[in-house]
Design an enzyme around this catalytic site. Sequence first.
Site, PDB file in Angstrom:
ATOM      1  CB  SER A   1      -0.896   0.008   1.244  1.00  0.00           C
ATOM      2  OG  SER A   1      -1.530   1.264   1.408  1.00  0.00           O
TER       3      SER A   1
ATOM      4  CE1 TYR B   1      -4.468  -2.513   4.687  1.00  0.00           C
ATOM      5  CE2 TYR B   1      -3.421  -0.474   3.974  1.00  0.00           C
ATOM      6  CZ  TYR B   1      -3.994  -1.692   3.677  1.00  0.00           C
ATOM      7  OH  TYR B   1      -4.096  -2.098   2.367  1.00  0.00           O
TER       8      TYR B   1
END
Length: 317
Positions: free
Chosen positions: A164, A176
């Site tokens: 990401s 995350y």
Amino acid sequence: MWLYLAVLLGLYYLLRWFRERQVVSHLQDKFVFITGCDSGFGNQLARQLDLRGLRVLAGCLTEQGAEQLRNQTSDRLQTVILDVTKTESIAAATEWVKECVGDRGLWGLVNNAGIFHSHGYAEWIKIETYRDTLRVNLIGVIEVTLSMLPLVRKAQGRIVNVSSILGRIAFFGAVYSCSKYGVEAFSDILRRELQHFGVKVSMVEPGYFRTAMTDWQKFSEIMKQIWKETPAHIKETYGQKFFDAYHDLMKQGLLSCSTNLNLVTDCMEHALTSVHPRTRYSAGWDAQFFFVPLSYLPTSLADYILTRSWPKPAQAV
């Protein structure tokens, strides 16, 4: 001087464009295993590669997701139920893949399965949520890769790990971001260790895209529940006004997510089919023209740009 540099830069990009256009031969004989194919990037990539003629082996968490995918694709595509948090599920999927590919080995492994629990500030999130996220997004990637690595090495194939932009520059979602920084490190090490075996490792770093993980209604509900369960002394530190402002800030960001998932899946496909895949793919205009350049700035300047519009907690000093 500037003209000379411009010519050199132009020649570099021309050479890179030419190299990256070279396609691997006999793609119709290549097997690719993808995790997380129930929805989102994995689902779209499975359908995309199936149309391209590759032999797709799709790992789905649910039978419903597997059935829907089979109904949308050709008979070449096969599915298996896979829970990347369970060792026995990974072992069973590996044996199934081994039977499917035979002596040819596994050309491509795409670690796409992931969860997104970034619904608040770091100290609002329970430690169990950190563990659960790391178990899926990082440990799952590592365990699936190590289990299937002999098959990939046999084919001198590709490993594509979905990271990401939050694995490149951390500014939101501690849970995350931690997991994706781990994916980046694991991928870098794999790439260097496996180069002598003809295995190439790529990372795809998407920006903000609209998938089931970034659905605003669901995101908002979870965010409010997390805030409700946050200890009182922490809530007093931030204040309700801060939460409301932060909630609105998240809403603006997630509602502006790109709906063009092809920007991501095209990068994955290129990493699997190009003779010369890239090490990193920044997928999405926000990733390419804002977040990646931002990651090269001095930390203090990047901090200012990222946080200048953030609300201030009630007990800020």
